[in-house]
Design a protein around this motif. Sequence first.
Motif, PDB file in Angstrom:
ATOM      1  N   GLN A 138       0.818  -1.219   0.000  1.00 52.32           N
ATOM      2  CA  GLN A 138       0.000   0.000   0.000  1.00 52.32           C
ATOM      3  C   GLN A 138       0.852   1.270   0.000  1.00 52.32           C
ATOM      4  O   GLN A 138       1.998   1.257   0.440  1.00 52.32           O
ATOM      5  N   GLY A 139       0.260   2.349  -0.492  1.00 53.07           N
ATOM      6  CA  GLY A 139       0.872   3.674  -0.389  1.00 53.07           C
ATOM      7  C   GLY A 139       2.099   3.891  -1.259  1.00 53.07           C
ATOM      8  O   GLY A 139       2.910   4.762  -0.987  1.00 53.07           O
ATOM      9  N   ASN A 170     -13.930   3.312   5.887  1.00 50.93           N
ATOM     10  CA  ASN A 170     -12.697   3.142   5.105  1.00 50.93           C
ATOM     11  C   ASN A 170     -12.296   4.458   4.427  1.00 50.93           C
ATOM     12  O   ASN A 170     -12.357   4.606   3.208  1.00 50.93           O
ATOM     13  N   GLN A 171     -11.868   5.407   5.254  1.00 49.03           N
ATOM     14  CA  GLN A 171     -11.546   6.747   4.746  1.00 49.03           C
ATOM     15  C   GLN A 171     -10.398   6.724   3.743  1.00 49.03           C
ATOM     16  O   GLN A 171     -10.357   7.514   2.805  1.00 49.03           O
ATOM     17  N   ARG A 172      -9.467   5.815   3.928  1.00 54.95           N
ATOM     18  CA  ARG A 172      -8.334   5.737   3.011  1.00 54.95           C
ATOM     19  C   ARG A 172      -8.809   5.373   1.607  1.00 54.95           C
ATOM     20  O   ARG A 172      -8.406   5.995   0.614  1.00 54.95           O
TER      21      ARG A 172
END
Length: 205
Positions: A138-139, A170-172
Amino acid sequence: MTFVIRPYAPQDLPQLYYICLLTGDSGADARALYRDPDLLGHFYAAPYVRFEPDLALVLSDAQGVCGYVLGCRDSQRFADWMEGVWLPPLRRQYPLPSPDDTSRDAALIRLIHQWYLPSRWAQEYPAHLHIDLLPRAQGQGQGRRLMQTFLERLRQLGVPGVHLGVGQRNQRAIAFYQRMGFTLLEAHPWGFEYGMKLCPGSPAS
Ligand SMILES: CC(C)(COP(=O)(O)OP(=O)(O)OC[C@H]1O[C@@H](n2cnc3c(N)ncnc32)[C@H](O)[C@@H]1OP(=O)(O)O)[C@@H](O)C(=O)NCCC(=O)NCCS
C-alpha cells in the motif's frame, strides 16, 4: 521493491482469500473477527475469478501475490450467475444462523442467503470491482497502477461505466477512489457508492 501486475491464475486463489481476509475490516485485518476465514473470500473474491477470470489482475512482489483487482463487466449478468450458480451451494454449506447470533460470521452468512441484486447504478455503470492490497504494497502507487490497468481493460471491452461500494469507515479507500476520479453516486447507511464513466479512449485519471 519491484511489483509486477499480471493476469490472475487459478493457483492464486488461496492468496486471494488471504488478502480478502487481511483487508476485510474496512481495509484492515479481519482475521480476529471471523471464526471461518473463508467466508469473506467466498463472497467478495472467489466468485469474480470463477465468473470472469480474464478480468482479474494480481499484483506480486518477491514474496508473492500481494494485491488484486477483481470485478465483472456486467453486474446484472453477474447477479444472475450468483443466484443461479454460485450462491446455492454456499447456502447449503452455511445454513442460516439463529436470529440472536450477532457474530460477523452470522452477518456474512445472512448476506449469502439474501437474494443477490445488482446495484441500482448498474444500468448506467454496468461493471463493478473490488481492489485490495496487503499493507506491504500500500501507499506506493500500486493501487493506482492496478486500477488504471483494470479501467483500461474495461474501456477496451467497450464497457461504458463502472461502480463500486466502500464502507464509511474506510476513509483511506474513499480518498483513493476520489483521487482516481470516481464520483459519489449515493450515500447509504453502510457507506458509499462511487462511479466512473468510461468513454472509450479517455485516459484513466
Ligand atoms: C485503498 C487502496 C486500494 C489504495 O491503494 P494504494 O496503493 O495504497 O494507493 P496509491 O499509493 O496507489 O495511491 C493512489 C492515489 O490515491 C491517493 N491516496 C491514497 N490513499 C490516500 C489517503 N489516505 N488520503 C489521501 N489520498 C490518498 C494517493 O495520494 C495517490 O494519489 P497520486 O497518485 O495522485 O499521488 C489500498 O490502500 C488498499 O488495498 N487498502 C486496503 C484494502 C481496501 O481498503 N480496499 C478497498 C476496499 S473498498
